[in-house]
Design an enzyme around this catalytic site. Structure first.
Site, short mmCIF file in Angstrom:
data_model
loop_
_atom_site.label_atom_id
_atom_site.label_comp_id
_atom_site.label_asym_id
_atom_site.label_seq_id
_atom_site.Cartn_x
_atom_site.Cartn_y
_atom_site.Cartn_z
CG HIS A 101 -0.19 -0.14 2.52
ND1 HIS A 101 0.26 -1.37 2.97
CD2 HIS A 101 0.22 0.76 3.44
CE1 HIS A 101 0.89 -1.21 4.12
NE2 HIS A 101 0.89 0.07 4.43
CG HIS A 103 1.36 5.33 4.21
ND1 HIS A 103 0.56 5.30 5.34
CD2 HIS A 103 2.03 4.16 4.21
CE1 HIS A 103 0.76 4.15 5.99
NE2 HIS A 103 1.66 3.45 5.32
P1 AMP Z 1 1.90 0.41 7.42
O1 AMP Z 1 2.23 0.65 8.88
O2 AMP Z 1 2.78 1.14 6.45
O3 AMP Z 1 1.81 -1.08 7.14
O4 AMP Z 1 0.47 1.05 7.19
C1 AMP Z 1 -0.72 0.46 7.58
C2 AMP Z 1 -1.71 1.58 7.75
O5 AMP Z 1 -3.01 1.04 7.67
C3 AMP Z 1 -1.60 2.34 9.06
O6 AMP Z 1 -1.31 3.71 8.80
C4 AMP Z 1 -2.98 2.15 9.70
O7 AMP Z 1 -3.42 3.30 10.38
C5 AMP Z 1 -3.84 1.85 8.49
N1 AMP Z 1 -5.05 1.06 8.74
C6 AMP Z 1 -5.16 -0.11 9.41
N2 AMP Z 1 -6.44 -0.54 9.41
C7 AMP Z 1 -7.15 0.37 8.71
C8 AMP Z 1 -8.52 0.50 8.35
N3 AMP Z 1 -9.45 -0.40 8.72
N4 AMP Z 1 -8.90 1.59 7.62
C9 AMP Z 1 -7.99 2.50 7.25
N5 AMP Z 1 -6.67 2.44 7.55
C10 AMP Z 1 -6.26 1.40 8.28
#
Ligand code: AMP
Length: 117
Positions: A101, A103
């Protein structure tokens, strides 16, 4: 034994509700649940096949390019066009969801905040 679907696969399937901000045949985008910037969106491929951006770039570069295009059009809409694109890659770099993903961060970011230290 196969791994449990990631939180993002569960969003793609509709099991976890979210508000989609963009969708193409292969990509969705929605707001991060725990925003770290005035604008903090996530761009996620529908496939859970790639755990990180390195695997994605090797396996399907056109899908990576599509994610960047979606990020850019979201930035046009939400930040006036400027944005920071972050792919956390690996646990010690802050990756918590192993379904690639991007950001999309924006809104008066300071250069010194890049590493978060
Ligand atoms: P990473 O730490 O780069 O793997 O990013 C994962 C991101 O997913 C984090 O910034 C979380 O806040 C976000 N996240 C986890 N669950 C959800 C959700 N249900 N809806 C939106 N964002 C989420």
């Amino acid at each position: 034994m196969s791994e449990a679907p990631s939180v993002f696969s569960r969003i793609v399937s509709g099991e976890i509700p979210t508000t989609l901000l963009a969708e193409t045949d292969r990509v969705i985008a929605f707001a991060d649940i725990n925003p770290q910037a005035p604008v903090h969106l996530l761009v996620v491929p529908k496939t859970g096949e790639y755990r990180d951006v390195v695997a994605l770039a090797a396996g399907d570069p056109s899908l990576l390019a599509e994610m960047v295009e979606v990020a850019s059009s979201l930035a046009q809409e939400h930040t006036g066009g400027d944005f920071r694109l972050v792919f956390n890659t690996g646990e010690t770099a802050g990756q918590t969801v192993f379904h690639v993903h991007a950001h999309v961060l924006g809104g008066s970011l300071q250069e010194g905040s890049l590493g978060g230290a």
